[in-house]
Design an enzyme around this catalytic site. Sequence first.
Site, mmCIF file in Angstrom:
data_model
loop_
_atom_site.group_PDB
_atom_site.id
_atom_site.type_symbol
_atom_site.label_atom_id
_atom_site.label_comp_id
_atom_site.label_asym_id
_atom_site.label_seq_id
_atom_site.Cartn_x
_atom_site.Cartn_y
_atom_site.Cartn_z
ATOM 1 N N ASP A 116 0.965 -1.125 -0.003
ATOM 2 C CA ASP A 116 -0.010 0.078 0.078
ATOM 3 C C ASP A 116 0.832 1.507 0.036
ATOM 4 O O ASP A 116 2.039 1.152 0.289
ATOM 5 C CB ASP A 116 -0.921 0.041 1.113
ATOM 6 C CG ASP A 116 -1.780 1.311 1.197
ATOM 7 O OD1 ASP A 116 -2.467 1.389 0.237
ATOM 8 O OD2 ASP A 116 -1.715 1.960 2.269
ATOM 9 N N SER A 117 0.396 2.143 -0.161
ATOM 10 C CA SER A 117 1.057 3.722 -0.415
ATOM 11 C C SER A 117 1.398 3.941 1.205
ATOM 12 O O SER A 117 2.469 4.708 1.341
ATOM 13 C CB SER A 117 0.186 4.801 -0.880
ATOM 14 O OG SER A 117 -0.898 4.883 0.149
ATOM 15 N N TYR A 132 -0.841 8.530 -2.145
ATOM 16 C CA TYR A 132 -0.855 8.323 -3.847
ATOM 17 C C TYR A 132 -2.054 9.116 -4.369
ATOM 18 O O TYR A 132 -2.203 9.186 -5.614
ATOM 19 C CB TYR A 132 -0.968 6.879 -4.449
ATOM 20 C CG TYR A 132 0.497 6.165 -4.142
ATOM 21 C CD1 TYR A 132 1.645 6.751 -3.475
ATOM 22 C CD2 TYR A 132 0.605 4.880 -4.539
ATOM 23 C CE1 TYR A 132 2.826 5.959 -3.359
ATOM 24 C CE2 TYR A 132 1.748 4.035 -4.597
ATOM 25 C CZ TYR A 132 2.912 4.608 -3.862
ATOM 26 O OH TYR A 132 4.114 4.095 -4.018
ATOM 27 N N CYS A 153 -3.996 -1.516 -1.931
ATOM 28 C CA CYS A 153 -4.329 0.003 -2.412
ATOM 29 C C CYS A 153 -5.224 0.242 -3.442
ATOM 30 O O CYS A 153 -5.026 -0.293 -4.449
ATOM 31 C CB CYS A 153 -3.060 0.623 -2.785
ATOM 32 S SG CYS A 153 -3.261 2.437 -3.009
ATOM 33 N N GLU A 169 -2.308 9.467 7.840
ATOM 34 C CA GLU A 169 -0.768 9.230 7.743
ATOM 35 C C GLU A 169 0.045 10.218 8.819
ATOM 36 O O GLU A 169 1.117 9.813 9.002
ATOM 37 C CB GLU A 169 -0.083 9.462 6.095
ATOM 38 C CG GLU A 169 -0.336 8.630 5.224
ATOM 39 C CD GLU A 169 0.403 7.078 5.428
ATOM 40 O OE1 GLU A 169 1.607 7.368 5.695
ATOM 41 O OE2 GLU A 169 -0.178 6.251 5.280
ATOM 42 N N CYS A 189 -11.009 2.948 0.062
ATOM 43 C CA CYS A 189 -9.671 3.232 0.436
ATOM 44 C C CYS A 189 -9.193 2.548 1.505
ATOM 45 O O CYS A 189 -10.062 2.552 2.508
ATOM 46 C CB CYS A 189 -9.372 4.735 0.297
ATOM 47 S SG CYS A 189 -7.865 5.284 1.150
ATOM 48 N N THR A 190 -8.191 1.590 1.271
ATOM 49 C CA THR A 190 -7.894 0.948 2.362
ATOM 50 C C THR A 190 -7.351 1.691 3.887
ATOM 51 O O THR A 190 -7.583 0.727 4.801
ATOM 52 C CB THR A 190 -6.648 -0.225 2.046
ATOM 53 O OG1 THR A 190 -5.566 0.661 1.561
ATOM 54 C CG2 THR A 190 -7.241 -1.212 1.011
ATOM 55 N N HIS A 191 -6.870 2.853 3.678
ATOM 56 C CA HIS A 191 -6.949 3.870 5.003
ATOM 57 C C HIS A 191 -8.159 3.851 5.736
ATOM 58 O O HIS A 191 -7.945 4.081 6.996
ATOM 59 C CB HIS A 191 -6.357 5.142 4.544
ATOM 60 C CG HIS A 191 -4.699 4.937 4.030
ATOM 61 N ND1 HIS A 191 -4.141 4.529 3.063
ATOM 62 C CD2 HIS A 191 -3.665 5.612 4.936
ATOM 63 C CE1 HIS A 191 -2.856 4.686 3.072
ATOM 64 N NE2 HIS A 191 -2.821 5.314 4.121
HETATM 65 N N1 DGL Z 1 -4.783 3.037 0.808
HETATM 66 C C1 DGL Z 1 -4.823 3.790 -0.556
HETATM 67 C C2 DGL Z 1 -6.114 3.445 -1.316
HETATM 68 O O1 DGL Z 1 -6.761 2.541 -1.027
HETATM 69 C C3 DGL Z 1 -4.602 5.330 -0.201
HETATM 70 C C4 DGL Z 1 -3.974 6.102 -1.432
HETATM 71 C C5 DGL Z 1 -3.386 7.082 -1.131
HETATM 72 O O2 DGL Z 1 -2.088 7.160 -0.713
HETATM 73 O O3 DGL Z 1 -3.821 8.342 -1.196
HETATM 74 O O4 DGL Z 1 -6.436 4.016 -2.304
#
Ligand code: DGL
Length: 233
Positions: A13-14, A45, A76, A161, A195-197
């Site tokens: 992931d990012s 990202y 991600c 983050e 979004c996984t975050h």
């Molecule tokens: N976890 C990433 C996703 O699922 C986040 C992308 C980001 O870094 O903005 O899209």
Amino acid sequence: MSQQKSYPIGVFDSGFGGLTILKELKHHLPAHDFIYLGDNARAPYGSRSFDTVYEYTLECVKKLFDMGCRLVILACNTASAKALRSIQQKDLPNIDPNRRVLGVIRPTTEIAGKFSTNKEIGILATYGTVSSESYLIELNKFFPELKVYQEACPMWVPIIENDEIGTAGAEFFVQRHLHNLLSKSSSIDTLILGCTHYPLLLEEIKKHVPASVKIITQGEIVAAGLVDYLQRH
Ligand code: DGL
């Protein structure tokens, strides 16, 4: 120890978001080893160009291959939307046709429509994922009757983050985007955290979503999809 050699599964992931997927992967596949790579130095990202997301993602995939992974999960959505297809079609045949890279949008869209009674769902995701229209395209394939509304939440990943969860600023941006999305139709009964975050903001998100609206996170879905994939391959 099994006699057959098993390779670690790479999870990328990012930044921190993919950990919400890794947790479920470990739970569903306890016998497997995983290597997690979060590109925190270059996160987020979500607002980066197609070319940049592709370049960074490919670099990280290659790193995980170098570390012994033969299968990498792009945990991600942004990378799944912007880089997965190019990596699968252009790069893997040259790197090693026996290695695999899988994303998180496909398993999610395969079942997302089943959660909605009203057949109206909302997608919360990064700007990159929303503008790629990947969710719209994929959901339309599996659930053509579904009405899909999207909202990009560009501040949510930086909040996570930068460890700003629980601050007044975080509250403001969480409320704002949920209000924007839910205002698009009063019939939305399901929200996909695309979004996984975002599951890391789940408690804040719940405060601004009516109890009648289901909130779907991807961890379980992706893990179940991978279990099925490994059984078939
Ligand atoms: N976890 C990433 C996703 O699922 C986040 C992308 C980001 O870094 O903005 O899209």
